[in-house]
Design an enzyme around this catalytic site. Sequence first.
Site, PDB file in Angstrom:
ATOM      1  CE1 TYR A 142      -3.571  -2.422  -0.130  1.00 27.84           C
ATOM      2  CE2 TYR A 142      -3.931  -2.145   2.218  1.00 27.84           C
ATOM      3  CZ  TYR A 142      -4.285  -2.724   1.009  1.00 27.84           C
ATOM      4  OH  TYR A 142      -5.355  -3.587   0.967  1.00 27.84           O
ATOM      5  CB  SER A 173     -14.472  -1.457  -2.538  1.00 27.79           C
ATOM      6  OG  SER A 173     -13.476  -0.633  -3.064  1.00 27.79           O
ATOM      7  CG  LEU A 218     -18.618   3.392   1.611  1.00 23.25           C
ATOM      8  CD1 LEU A 218     -18.181   4.788   2.036  1.00 23.25           C
ATOM      9  CD2 LEU A 218     -20.038   3.103   2.095  1.00 23.25           C
ATOM     10  N   GLY A 229     -16.244   2.435  -3.736  1.00 21.07           N
ATOM     11  CA  GLY A 229     -15.235   3.394  -4.220  1.00 21.07           C
ATOM     12  C   GLY A 229     -15.785   4.551  -5.017  1.00 21.07           C
ATOM     13  N   GLY A 230     -16.996   4.966  -4.672  1.00 23.96           N
ATOM     14  CA  GLY A 230     -17.531   6.133  -5.355  1.00 23.96           C
ATOM     15  C   GLY A 230     -18.263   5.821  -6.655  1.00 23.96           C
ATOM     16  CG  PHE A 242     -21.763   9.290  -5.319  1.00 22.91           C
ATOM     17  CD1 PHE A 242     -23.017   9.754  -4.905  1.00 22.91           C
ATOM     18  CD2 PHE A 242     -20.954   8.649  -4.400  1.00 22.91           C
ATOM     19  CE1 PHE A 242     -23.432   9.581  -3.595  1.00 22.91           C
ATOM     20  CE2 PHE A 242     -21.365   8.470  -3.083  1.00 22.91           C
ATOM     21  CZ  PHE A 242     -22.610   8.930  -2.671  1.00 22.91           C
TER      22      PHE A 242
END
Lengths: 300, 300, 300
Positions: A53, A210, A212, A214-215, A218
Amino acid sequence: MERIKITEDLSFSRIIHGFWRLADWDYTKEETLSLIEHDLEQGITTFDHADLYGSYKCEELFGEALSLKPSLRDQMEIVTKCGIVIPSEQRPQHRTHHYNTSKSHILESVDQSLKNLSTDYIDVLLIHRPDPFMDPEQVADAFTQLKDAGKVKHFGVSNFKHHQWSMLQAHLPFPLVTNQIELSAYELENIEDGTLNLCQEKKVPPMAWSPLAGGAIFKQGDEKADRLRAALEKVQGETGANGIDEILYAWLLTHPARIMPIVGSGKKERIQSAINSLNITLNHDQWFEILHASMGHEVP
Amino acid sequence: MERIKITEDLSFSRIIHGFWRLADWDYTKEETLSLIEHDLEQGITTFDHADLYGSYKCEELFGEALSLKPSLRDQMEIVTKCGIVIPSEQRPQHRTHHYNTSKSHILESVDQSLKNLSTDYIDVLLIHRPDPFMDPEQVADAFTQLKDAGKVKHFGVSNFKHHQWSMLQAHLPFPLVTNQIELSAYELENIEDGTLNLCQEKKVPPMAWSPLAGGAIFKQGDEKADRLRAALEKVQGETGANGIDEILYAWLLTHPARIMPIVGSGKKERIQSAINSLNITLNHDQWFEILHASMGHEVP
Amino acid sequence: MERIKITEDLSFSRIIHGFWRLADWDYTKEETLSLIEHDLEQGITTFDHADLYGSYKCEELFGEALSLKPSLRDQMEIVTKCGIVIPSEQRPQHRTHHYNTSKSHILESVDQSLKNLSTDYIDVLLIHRPDPFMDPEQVADAFTQLKDAGKVKHFGVSNFKHHQWSMLQAHLPFPLVTNQIELSAYELENIEDGTLNLCQEKKVPPMAWSPLAGGAIFKQGDEKADRLRAALEKVQGETGANGIDEILYAWLLTHPARIMPIVGSGKKERIQSAINSLNITLNHDQWFEILHASMGHEVP
């Protein structure tokens, strides 16, 4: 905070904090320490890492913060991973992007992670990706040696499907304790292909990356995202949640598989959303309305 | 009629009569009773139901007929299902279409089925569809409680794939006894994806729904149906069968997995076709000619 | 030459010679015998057959050569297969192309293979293809009878996926010892769908057919072949191999699953390429560069 039993001697906090993007947050050691302490105060005690990371820098940034207050180590569980090799300034010897799950690579990676993280043990080590070139005997040898040396307490995998799990498990003298997989109401692959069922079959609580999506939810012009957002907003209204992110978390948390979402943000208010979602329980109608919106059709 | 051993203490008739469309047949209680008696005389003793057939009305229509002659109960095996929730005038509390395999839903559904069917036990209860929101521990609790109370003798599933079967079985203290799946020479999915192999592996005889492919085989302009019909007619000629429906049944009956076709018609002549097919044995050439016609190519 | 342990009492040479096209080579008995002796001198002791190779003629051509020097039998391992039925002048009773894994067909096929191959035992008998009409109990009966009679020492399969393997194994009183599958850097299906993982899970070394992808790699206008050829040539340069065929073999041989490639050529120089490849070990970068070229993208 609710805790999930991983083994007889280990439990995780239901919400896990992931430090994937720690290098992007641009925090001082003191700020990172403050975030860690904030997590611990909220009951978030499990921290997710991987060797690579931040192009191999995040573990060390976390370790530098932890070394300001080493006594915190006993209050937390550290998860890290190995097995992916990427070219990086931090690893000049890496020529190409590939996987390496050889015994020597695993052992060297863990030694480096221990040093970076300023700790003398990892709670759970994961093989980051299923390696088509894996020698499960070498993985078993490495795991056994690491366990015997006290460097790693338990072992798991990430992104493994059925046949990969079964192959590795068949060579290990102890059970894998988790599978960290992509899981969200937007990305249903691991639900549809039975990977989540595998975790339930093996009675192994999965970690969700992830949660959510990762957007993606939206994205304009994405019909799936549009459908899903509308369903989430409806349920948000019904439950009085503060935002659809809380509903996305609650959709995972209400599932019986004991899914542990990994929050990837460094902002305290975003972490708070995940914590808030622990108080939201979706009913069957709500859970399936969200599923149906994501699939684009009802179950048969 | 040939019988298929399901457990040490239970067998099914090779041909099963399904009451999916009983509400559409518009029979009086007496006519339904006459049909049941006709079945029993022919050796068809196993009757397939589900809570929601006929928008939750079929079980009750069957039960009303059975209550005219309760002594018939001991001569038959009743299969019913639960787990799908649909909005219906009969169930005003149902808001949306979804699955529910919670302990409370299963228990309530079975109590209602017992009442509807005018019986005090169900021979085999099936989970109707694999539920992505399933808590296998709740299912196990419900099954155990129902078994202990004598309300349900044995348990199975319907439309389950490998990973769903393994997940549920891993939580049960007794073996699942059947998987009711769609199987016909027209619809090969469960043959091609290994679900039929799963039944053979577990030594569990499958129940076949839509063994005649629900009329798809007579669709005009469907190339697959055209190919398959031609192959079926050729084999009909070779075997002297009365119609291609008998060949469709025989294609399943000749398979070694001990497939039990569910006849869905309320007409005695249609039921007779299924019974006739028990005397037809396809040879390897014939079985594969039908398979090849359905696939559109030969096996490799 | 390296040997691969198959069972306690049986090992194969790492390189296997396949006689699929023996009928096309147009060799005299003496030339075939010379080829067999050449193989044995090089350490290639395992020979792959099937009943129907060369339209049911290859086994016999091999047997005629072997009968010139029967003492060679003890220096070799013979693998053959059954289960596919094809129309052929050699089998006038065959009407259509289909599979037959009935007990009687397996027993008759093996008796014919023993006669054709001029031997009184087969080392390993494989079911050639997963048969959708298989009765695993009949296969188990046939295998047990053949083993008890000493006609076949061990049993395996070919082209079996997970669920087919598990189904058959569940009915056998002894373990299947190999799965002969298509494996090459060009054809990744059995790597991507987990069939190779299955072999690793069961600790069963796979035999690889078409290890050179049957020439597909030289097809003009095939982007995958173009990409792969470029990657193979790069690694050829790095390793000093004599040709990309050696790299194709090495790609399989370096994999930890103990893959045994089947060389299908009757030319000594082609067999030599396979033998040469035993001295080439690809590193992780090289192995993945070839994989990535074949997939058309990197691993995640």
